[in-house]
Write an enzyme that holds these catalytic residues in place. Structure first.
Site, PDB file in Angstrom:
ATOM      1  N   CYS A  42       0.828  -1.220   0.000  1.00 26.27           N
ATOM      2  CA  CYS A  42       0.000   0.000   0.000  1.00 26.27           C
ATOM      3  C   CYS A  42       0.858   1.264   0.000  1.00 26.27           C
ATOM      4  O   CYS A  42       0.425   2.322  -0.434  1.00 26.27           O
ATOM      5  CB  CYS A  42      -0.917   0.010   1.222  1.00 26.27           C
ATOM      6  SG  CYS A  42      -1.702  -1.576   1.526  1.00 26.27           S
ATOM      7  N   ASP A 282      -5.868 -11.925  -0.484  1.00 23.28           N
ATOM      8  CA  ASP A 282      -6.383 -11.594  -1.817  1.00 23.28           C
ATOM      9  C   ASP A 282      -6.764 -12.805  -2.665  1.00 23.28           C
ATOM     10  O   ASP A 282      -7.489 -12.660  -3.643  1.00 23.28           O
ATOM     11  CB  ASP A 282      -5.325 -10.798  -2.606  1.00 23.28           C
ATOM     12  CG  ASP A 282      -5.243  -9.344  -2.166  1.00 23.28           C
ATOM     13  OD1 ASP A 282      -5.960  -8.965  -1.214  1.00 23.28           O
ATOM     14  OD2 ASP A 282      -4.462  -8.593  -2.786  1.00 23.28           O
ATOM     15  N   LYS A 360     -24.249  17.740   0.436  1.00 23.75           N
ATOM     16  CA  LYS A 360     -22.998  18.485   0.421  1.00 23.75           C
ATOM     17  C   LYS A 360     -22.947  19.201   1.755  1.00 23.75           C
ATOM     18  O   LYS A 360     -23.884  19.930   2.093  1.00 23.75           O
ATOM     19  CB  LYS A 360     -23.086  19.486  -0.727  1.00 23.75           C
ATOM     20  CG  LYS A 360     -21.822  20.153  -1.116  1.00 23.75           C
ATOM     21  CD  LYS A 360     -22.087  20.969  -2.388  1.00 23.75           C
ATOM     22  CE  LYS A 360     -21.042  22.050  -2.496  1.00 23.75           C
ATOM     23  NZ  LYS A 360     -21.302  22.961  -3.594  1.00 23.75           N
ATOM     24  N   TRP A 433     -23.961  18.828  14.441  1.00 26.41           N
ATOM     25  CA  TRP A 433     -24.555  17.603  13.866  1.00 26.41           C
ATOM     26  C   TRP A 433     -23.525  17.091  12.868  1.00 26.41           C
ATOM     27  O   TRP A 433     -23.342  17.683  11.802  1.00 26.41           O
ATOM     28  CB  TRP A 433     -25.869  17.909  13.141  1.00 26.41           C
ATOM     29  CG  TRP A 433     -27.005  18.234  14.048  1.00 26.41           C
ATOM     30  CD1 TRP A 433     -27.376  19.460  14.487  1.00 26.41           C
ATOM     31  CD2 TRP A 433     -27.922  17.299  14.633  1.00 26.41           C
ATOM     32  NE1 TRP A 433     -28.464  19.366  15.308  1.00 26.41           N
ATOM     33  CE2 TRP A 433     -28.834  18.049  15.423  1.00 26.41           C
ATOM     34  CE3 TRP A 433     -28.077  15.906  14.581  1.00 26.41           C
ATOM     35  CZ2 TRP A 433     -29.864  17.451  16.144  1.00 26.41           C
ATOM     36  CZ3 TRP A 433     -29.111  15.319  15.285  1.00 26.41           C
ATOM     37  CH2 TRP A 433     -29.991  16.084  16.072  1.00 26.41           C
TER      38      TRP A 433
HETATM   39  C1  LIG Z   1       0.046  -0.340  -5.073  1.00 25.05           C
HETATM   40  C2  LIG Z   1      -0.894  -0.962  -4.086  1.00 25.05           C
HETATM   41  C3  LIG Z   1      -1.533  -0.167  -3.161  1.00 25.05           C
HETATM   42  C4  LIG Z   1      -2.420  -0.729  -2.245  1.00 25.05           C
HETATM   43  N1  LIG Z   1      -3.023   0.090  -1.347  1.00 25.05           N
HETATM   44  C5  LIG Z   1      -3.872  -0.457  -0.445  1.00 25.05           C
HETATM   45  C6  LIG Z   1      -4.477   0.368   0.549  1.00 25.05           C
HETATM   46  O1  LIG Z   1      -4.241   1.577   0.599  1.00 25.05           O
HETATM   47  N2  LIG Z   1      -5.316  -0.224   1.435  1.00 25.05           N
HETATM   48  C7  LIG Z   1      -5.587  -1.566   1.407  1.00 25.05           C
HETATM   49  O2  LIG Z   1      -6.361  -2.040   2.248  1.00 25.05           O
HETATM   50  N3  LIG Z   1      -5.002  -2.371   0.492  1.00 25.05           N
HETATM   51  C8  LIG Z   1      -4.157  -1.850  -0.426  1.00 25.05           C
HETATM   52  N4  LIG Z   1      -3.544  -2.668  -1.337  1.00 25.05           N
HETATM   53  C9  LIG Z   1      -3.889  -4.112  -1.351  1.00 25.05           C
HETATM   54  C10 LIG Z   1      -3.062  -4.898  -0.330  1.00 25.05           C
HETATM   55  O3  LIG Z   1      -1.704  -4.651  -0.548  1.00 25.05           O
HETATM   56  C11 LIG Z   1      -3.397  -6.374  -0.484  1.00 25.05           C
HETATM   57  O4  LIG Z   1      -4.752  -6.548  -0.196  1.00 25.05           O
HETATM   58  C12 LIG Z   1      -2.557  -7.253   0.439  1.00 25.05           C
HETATM   59  O5  LIG Z   1      -1.187  -7.135   0.158  1.00 25.05           O
HETATM   60  C13 LIG Z   1      -2.965  -8.715   0.257  1.00 25.05           C
HETATM   61  O6  LIG Z   1      -2.111  -9.522   1.003  1.00 25.05           O
HETATM   62  P1  LIG Z   1      -1.915 -11.062   0.617  1.00 25.05           P
HETATM   63  O7  LIG Z   1      -0.966 -11.627   1.602  1.00 25.05           O
HETATM   64  O8  LIG Z   1      -3.222 -11.723   0.436  1.00 25.05           O
HETATM   65  O9  LIG Z   1      -1.288 -11.051  -0.856  1.00 25.05           O
HETATM   66  P2  LIG Z   1       0.113 -10.469  -1.364  1.00 25.05           P
HETATM   67  O10 LIG Z   1       0.476  -9.277  -0.582  1.00 25.05           O
HETATM   68  O11 LIG Z   1      -0.046 -10.323  -2.843  1.00 25.05           O
HETATM   69  O12 LIG Z   1       1.129 -11.648  -1.056  1.00 25.05           O
HETATM   70  C14 LIG Z   1       1.067 -12.865  -1.734  1.00 25.05           C
HETATM   71  C15 LIG Z   1       2.454 -13.473  -1.747  1.00 25.05           C
HETATM   72  O13 LIG Z   1       2.395 -14.786  -2.289  1.00 25.05           O
HETATM   73  C16 LIG Z   1       3.515 -14.981  -3.135  1.00 25.05           C
HETATM   74  N5  LIG Z   1       3.168 -16.061  -4.075  1.00 25.05           N
HETATM   75  C17 LIG Z   1       2.183 -16.047  -5.003  1.00 25.05           C
HETATM   76  N6  LIG Z   1       2.139 -17.224  -5.660  1.00 25.05           N
HETATM   77  C18 LIG Z   1       3.123 -18.003  -5.134  1.00 25.05           C
HETATM   78  C19 LIG Z   1       3.556 -19.325  -5.403  1.00 25.05           C
HETATM   79  N7  LIG Z   1       2.974 -20.087  -6.320  1.00 25.05           N
HETATM   80  N8  LIG Z   1       4.599 -19.821  -4.688  1.00 25.05           N
HETATM   81  C20 LIG Z   1       5.191 -19.053  -3.713  1.00 25.05           C
HETATM   82  N9  LIG Z   1       4.816 -17.796  -3.432  1.00 25.05           N
HETATM   83  C21 LIG Z   1       3.778 -17.277  -4.113  1.00 25.05           C
HETATM   84  C22 LIG Z   1       3.708 -13.636  -3.800  1.00 25.05           C
HETATM   85  O14 LIG Z   1       4.997 -13.473  -4.323  1.00 25.05           O
HETATM   86  C23 LIG Z   1       3.410 -12.679  -2.631  1.00 25.05           C
HETATM   87  O15 LIG Z   1       4.563 -12.353  -1.910  1.00 25.05           O
HETATM   88  C24 LIG Z   1      -2.651  -2.135  -2.267  1.00 25.05           C
HETATM   89  C25 LIG Z   1      -1.998  -2.949  -3.192  1.00 25.05           C
HETATM   90  C26 LIG Z   1      -1.121  -2.369  -4.094  1.00 25.05           C
HETATM   91  C27 LIG Z   1      -0.428  -3.248  -5.096  1.00 25.05           C
END
Ligand SMILES: Cc1cc2nc3c(=O)[nH]c(=O)nc-3n(C[C@H](O)[C@H](O)[C@H](O)COP(=O)(O)OP(=O)(O)OC[C@H]3O[C@@H](n4cnc5c(N)ncnc54)[C@H](O)[C@@H]3O)c2cc1C
Length: 447
Positions: A42, A282, A360, A433
């Site tokens: 993020c 995710d 607004k 309010w």
């Molecule tokens: C630019 C950006 C801004 C964001 N801003 C916000 C925000 O302001 N607020 C908010 O709530 N959310 C935000 N998000 C979303 C938030 O970052 C994600 O929801 C969060 O990172 C999800 O976490 P995760 O662990 O599910 O997945 P990820 O963070 O995607 O981690 C998954 C991991 O699994 C690994 N992986 C995948 N497949 C394999 C495999 N086959 N073998 C081994 N490893 C693997 C990947 O390399 C990765 O490291 C943002 C995302 C981005 C990209």
């Protein structure tokens, strides 16, 4: 017991740390395909905005800390390509091409999501970037610096696209934004979406909604052209930010059930269709508290929380998560844009009889200097009187105010109950309010 986790970021490392704390004799193995773990995705747009900051500043806890201080068997550069449900093993290959196979008693899939890259000519050209992983952020930072980028074309106009537009402008890089759908921020009230659009345009970003991208061309100079049927935009770099898709292929191949938008289907305890396998973050779906139905809303808090819940369940507790309401907020230049729950369109689809008001109002008491406009839309259900959702846009007092209706949605409050809530007041922070109460009272008249 062997607890194996695929994916070493928000959901995966939250689960690993909590499981280790809760059950010291548990064997915890994390398999992460990249060399990065536990970082704030993020924060990437804000880090990219500052050329002198290192992208690695976003790492929350380094791999060696997990290994040395927490005794977690964290293996980076380990790509998992299959899960064998019957044999209870996962396997794949490491960056140095070594095959591996790990047995598990309990497995967590925390593989996140990937940016959608359209299957069109030129999307694989150098200088065409996506932004999801820390490595993506690193590549973008290097590219901007090494190529002295002056102009970027962003394909997409969602929150990451908008955050990146602001970040690039902060580096004096010109930005054009283009997307195929004509409607900007379709989930937001039209008038409020116009406020956001005006803010973006005021900051000299050109916006071209309603243009279908056909291909990307590259000149011998390296300059890129985003070609639409009726428009061509030229720049030094292209950022593709048209959405993300859950990393669920491996789970599907193994025979694990998928749910909404191809995310991995889980129950409230984060268990998949396989007794010994959990999914979180995710890559997985969740229950929406307002609709009671499954939803896929990929955000950071729910990934961290789900990781914790999985760890607790693996360690013998019975944690059942109530679900999510889709609360989110982002900043674009001076504006804060926030939402929680459902708008009328989504509410109707979910079977409600929605009614909404848009007002607004002001961010501070009327005689207090510096007060700014807040736009607020609130949706309720005519049949039950329930509060269904809220959206807000404004230059102050938006980001944290959205948490009040978010909590009300968790509590299944009616609009009337919400309108009777005892909210704080002092002139620098809002009218007596609160804007939330004013909107709830207006909505109540229509219900
Ligand atoms: C630019 C950006 C801004 C964001 N801003 C916000 C925000 O302001 N607020 C908010 O709530 N959310 C935000 N998000 C979303 C938030 O970052 C994600 O929801 C969060 O990172 C999800 O976490 P995760 O662990 O599910 O997945 P990820 O963070 O995607 O981690 C998954 C991991 O699994 C690994 N992986 C995948 N497949 C394999 C495999 N086959 N073998 C081994 N490893 C693997 C990947 O390399 C990765 O490291 C943002 C995302 C981005 C990209």
């Amino acid at each position: 017991m062997n607890f194996v986790i695929i994916g070493g970021d928000a959901a995966g490392m939250s689960a690993a740390s909590r499981a280790r704390r809760t059950m010291p004799d548990l064997k915890v193995t994390v398999l992460e395909k990249t060399m990065d773990v536990s970082y704030s995705a993020c924060g990437m747009p804000y880090n990219i905005a500052e050329p002198h900051k290192k992208i690695d500043d976003l790492v929350v806890r380094h791999a060696h800390v997990f290994r040395e201080k927490q005794d977690i068997n964290l293996l980076t550069g380990h790509y998992v390509d299959h899960i064998d449900l019957a044999g209870k093993t996962v396997g794949g290959a490491s960056v140095d091409n070594q095959k591996f196979e790990f047995p598990y008693d309990k497995l967590l899939i925390a593989t996140g999501a990937s940016p959608i890259i359209p299957d069109l000519p030129g999307f694989d050209l150098p200088g065409v970037m996506g932004l999801k992983s820390l490595e993506d952020g690193r590549k973008i930072k290097h590219f901007l610096k090494d190529r002295s980028v002056k102009k970027v074309i962003i394909i997409g106009m969602g929150y990451i696209a908008l955050e990146m537009a602001e970040a690039l402008c902060a580096r004096d890089i010109k930005v054009d934004m283009v997307k195929p759908r004509p409607v900007f921020l379709p989930w937001l009230d039209e008038q409020m979406a116009q406020v956001v659009k005006d803010e973006v345009k005021t900051n000299d970003v050109n916006m071209y909604p309603g243009h279908k991208v056909e291909r990307i061309d590259q000149a011998t100079t390296g300059r890129l052209s985003v070609v639409c049927s009726d428009l061509t935009l030229e720049g030094d770099m292209v950022l593709v930010a048209v959405g993300i898709t859950p990393n669920s292929d491996m789970a599907e191949k193994a025979g694990i059930e998928l749910g909404i938008k191809k995310s991995i289907a889980v129950d409230r305890g984060l268990k998949t269709s396989d007794e010994n396998i959990y999914a979180a973050g995710d890559c997985a779906d969740a229950f929406h508290i307002v609709t009671g139905q499954k939803a896929w809303i990929p955000l950071a808090l729910r990934a961290n929380r789900a990781g914790w819940a999985v760890a607790d369940n693996v360690c013998g507790k019975d944690v059942q998560l109530p679900g999510i309401v889709g609360t989110s907020v982002f900043k674009v230049f001076e504006l804060e844009v926030a939402r929680t729950g459902l708008n009328a369109q989504a509410a109707e689809k979910a079977g409600f009889d929605p009614v909404e008001v848009t007002i607004k109002t002001r961010s501070r008491a009327h005689a207090h200097s510096g007060s700014l406009t807040i736009w607020l839309r609130m949706t309720g259900d005519r049949k039950t009187g329930r509060l269904l959702g809220t959206e807000m846009v404004g230059k102050e007092g938006v980001a944290h105010r959205i948490n009040a209706p978010a909590v009300a949605l968790h509590g299944h409050m009616t609009v009337e109950m919400f309108g009777q809530s005892d909210m704080a007041y002092a002139p620098p922070f809002g009218p007596v309010w609160d804007p939330m109460l004013t909107t709830a009272n207006q909505l109540l008249k229509k219900i």
